[in-house]
Design a protein around this motif. Structure first.
Motif, PDB file in Angstrom:
ATOM      1  N   SER A   1      29.123  21.221   7.801  1.00 47.28           N
ATOM      2  CA  SER A   1      29.694  20.329   6.800  1.00 47.28           C
ATOM      3  C   SER A   1      28.575  19.550   6.142  1.00 47.28           C
ATOM      4  O   SER A   1      27.444  19.498   6.624  1.00 47.28           O
ATOM      5  N   ILE A   2      28.897  18.919   5.038  1.00 45.65           N
ATOM      6  CA  ILE A   2      27.917  18.077   4.360  1.00 45.65           C
ATOM      7  C   ILE A   2      27.675  16.816   5.167  1.00 45.65           C
ATOM      8  O   ILE A   2      26.545  16.394   5.385  1.00 45.65           O
ATOM      9  N   GLN A   3      28.760  16.215   5.640  1.00 46.19           N
ATOM     10  CA  GLN A   3      28.653  14.988   6.414  1.00 46.19           C
ATOM     11  C   GLN A   3      29.921  14.779   7.222  1.00 46.19           C
ATOM     12  O   GLN A   3      31.005  15.186   6.817  1.00 46.19           O
ATOM     13  N   GLY A   4      29.773  14.146   8.384  1.00 42.24           N
ATOM     14  CA  GLY A   4      30.918  13.813   9.213  1.00 42.24           C
ATOM     15  C   GLY A   4      30.920  12.344   9.553  1.00 42.24           C
ATOM     16  O   GLY A   4      29.861  11.703   9.603  1.00 42.24           O
ATOM     17  N   TRP A   5      32.106  11.813   9.805  1.00 40.85           N
ATOM     18  CA  TRP A   5      32.253  10.417  10.208  1.00 40.85           C
ATOM     19  C   TRP A   5      33.139  10.353  11.443  1.00 40.85           C
ATOM     20  O   TRP A   5      34.232  10.937  11.461  1.00 40.85           O
ATOM     21  N   GLY A   6      32.707   9.666  12.466  1.00 42.04           N
ATOM     22  CA  GLY A   6      33.538   9.406  13.621  1.00 42.04           C
ATOM     23  C   GLY A   6      34.266   8.094  13.428  1.00 42.04           C
ATOM     24  O   GLY A   6      33.630   7.075  13.130  1.00 42.04           O
ATOM     25  N   LEU A   7      35.582   8.079  13.587  1.00 43.71           N
ATOM     26  CA  LEU A   7      36.369   6.874  13.353  1.00 43.71           C
ATOM     27  C   LEU A   7      36.893   6.239  14.629  1.00 43.71           C
ATOM     28  O   LEU A   7      37.271   5.069  14.629  1.00 43.71           O
ATOM     29  N   ALA A   8      36.939   7.008  15.737  1.00 43.85           N
ATOM     30  CA  ALA A   8      37.436   6.460  16.999  1.00 43.85           C
ATOM     31  C   ALA A   8      36.837   7.249  18.151  1.00 43.85           C
ATOM     32  O   ALA A   8      36.513   8.435  18.017  1.00 43.85           O
ATOM     33  N   ILE A   9      36.702   6.574  19.304  1.00 41.90           N
ATOM     34  CA  ILE A   9      36.174   7.212  20.513  1.00 41.90           C
ATOM     35  C   ILE A   9      36.973   6.728  21.710  1.00 41.90           C
ATOM     36  O   ILE A   9      37.355   5.553  21.779  1.00 41.90           O
ATOM     37  N   ARG A  10      37.223   7.643  22.661  1.00 40.49           N
ATOM     38  CA  ARG A  10      37.893   7.266  23.916  1.00 40.49           C
ATOM     39  C   ARG A  10      37.504   8.284  24.975  1.00 40.49           C
ATOM     40  O   ARG A  10      37.678   9.492  24.795  1.00 40.49           O
ATOM     41  N   ASN A  11      36.970   7.778  26.069  1.00 43.97           N
ATOM     42  CA  ASN A  11      36.551   8.627  27.186  1.00 43.97           C
ATOM     43  C   ASN A  11      35.677   9.788  26.730  1.00 43.97           C
ATOM     44  O   ASN A  11      35.799  10.920  27.204  1.00 43.97           O
ATOM     45  N   GLY A  12      34.790   9.495  25.781  1.00 45.50           N
ATOM     46  CA  GLY A  12      33.831  10.484  25.307  1.00 45.50           C
ATOM     47  C   GLY A  12      34.324  11.384  24.199  1.00 45.50           C
ATOM     48  O   GLY A  12      33.528  12.112  23.591  1.00 45.50           O
ATOM     49  N   VAL A  13      35.625  11.381  23.909  1.00 43.15           N
ATOM     50  CA  VAL A  13      36.179  12.183  22.819  1.00 43.15           C
ATOM     51  C   VAL A  13      36.077  11.382  21.523  1.00 43.15           C
ATOM     52  O   VAL A  13      36.520  10.233  21.464  1.00 43.15           O
TER      53      VAL A  13
END
Length: 340
Positions: free
Chosen positions: A218-230
């Protein structure tokens, strides 16, 4: 564990993205369905957002009451006004942990003061602004009580912004200055890992060590939430926005079928997000949910055209809002539960 801030989902992502219609597998959707319940508003209440849950039946958010943005919780389906800290004009709730502790931001518009707070059974506890900064927003709280914030300087720009971590055991806050590799703190995991935006893929910070999530096509990714490593979020794939999931920091990014954006993930991997919008001025549509990577149907509340589930609670329910107006103003509080 969270998502919304004073300026809702920010920013850099929205302006750059385009959409396409991604088909949701009908067979999978028919197997899993979440049924909506519209919660009652408190007297004088109007639109707002549900942004947190203790995973035990309490839901908390920010709603306008008689013209004032206030924290409201729902217990046994009924609203409980939590209010605003003394000396402030507004309070926004951002997250809630399993102990029922809420984190958010208190604002005084006359003085332009913004301070992070926690809210528990004893009331509001407003945190000091770290030395050298002008204001700080509350962002997220984990199960053990660590609190994440964003500190800023008026007109300072990227070089003067920072993430702030208040550890549950106390002591001085940890200040993490923004860089191109870590410029916007989104969420906080159970072990104190912070999820950041970067100039390409999401970055994880823990105790000074930095890890970039595995690259994706992909051109770019954004992480919006994390829980227990996911980690869940969104990416540009084939020129369109697609919901995405990283099962671990070393795992390849996996697209979530039928979704444009993934917003929240619970302790067992239940994820909620938004479908693409096939037309119109906004780039995302209504709610969708996934068990791991299997999509399901989030049903529309009767009488409402727009609905968003931004919280995947630990009891398997979803929480958000519904409206017939602009989603930027929120709407009536809604909880979704799996159809029997």
């Amino acid at each position: 564990m969270k998502l919304k801030s004073w300026v809702r989902f920010a920013a850099p992502v929205v302006a750059a993205l385009s959409v396409a219609v991604l088909a949701q597998p009908a067979e999978a959707a028919s197997r899993i369905g979440w049924r909506p319940t519209v919660l009652p508003l408190p007297p004088g209440g109007s639109s707002g957002f549900l942004t947190g849950s203790d995973g035990k039946g309490e839901y908390t958010g920010t709603f306008t009451l008689n013209g004032r943005q206030s924290v409201v919780s729902w217990r046994n389906g009924q609203p409980v006004l939590r209010g605003v800290p003394s000396g402030y004009e507004a309070a926004l709730a951002e997250d809630e942990n399993p102990s029922g502790v809420v984190v958010g931001t208190a604002h005084d518009y006359d003085t332009m003061i913004s301070r992070a707070y926690t809210l528990d059974a004893t009331g509001f506890h407003v945190k000091d602004v770290p030395a050298g900064y002008d204001y700080v927003y509350g962002v997220a709280i984990n199960t053990r009580g660590d609190v994440l914030g964003r500190a800023m300087v008026f007109g300072g720009g990227l070089a003067t912004d920072a993430a702030v971590l208040w550890r549950a055991e106390g002591g001085a806050p940890v200040i993490i200055p923004a860089t191109r590799d870590m410029y916007y703190a989104h969420d906080l995991d159970e072990d104190g890992t912070i999820l950041f935006d970067s100039d390409s893929n999401p970055v994880l910070w823990k105790d000074g060590a930095v890890r970039r999530l595995s690259p994706s096509p992909s051109i770019q990714g954004w992480g919006l939430a994390i829980r227990n490593g996911v980690v869940v979020g969104t990416r540009i794939y084939g020129g369109v926005e697609q919901a995405v999931r990283w099962a671990s920091p070393d795992a390849a990014a996996v697209g979530l079928a039928g979704g444009a954006r993934a917003l929240s993930v619970n302790q067992v991997g239940l994820t909620t997000g938004l479908v693409p919008n096939p037309s119109g001025p906004v780039i995302v549509g209504n709610a969708i949910a996934w068990r791991a990577t299997t999509p399901g149907e989030v049903r529309a509340p009767g009488g409402y055209s727009t609905f968003e589930a931004s919280v995947a609670a630990d009891d398997g329910s979803l929480a958000g809002f519904a409206t017939n107006g602009s989603r930027d103003s929120g709407g009536v509080p809604v909880v979704w539960r799996l159809t029997p």
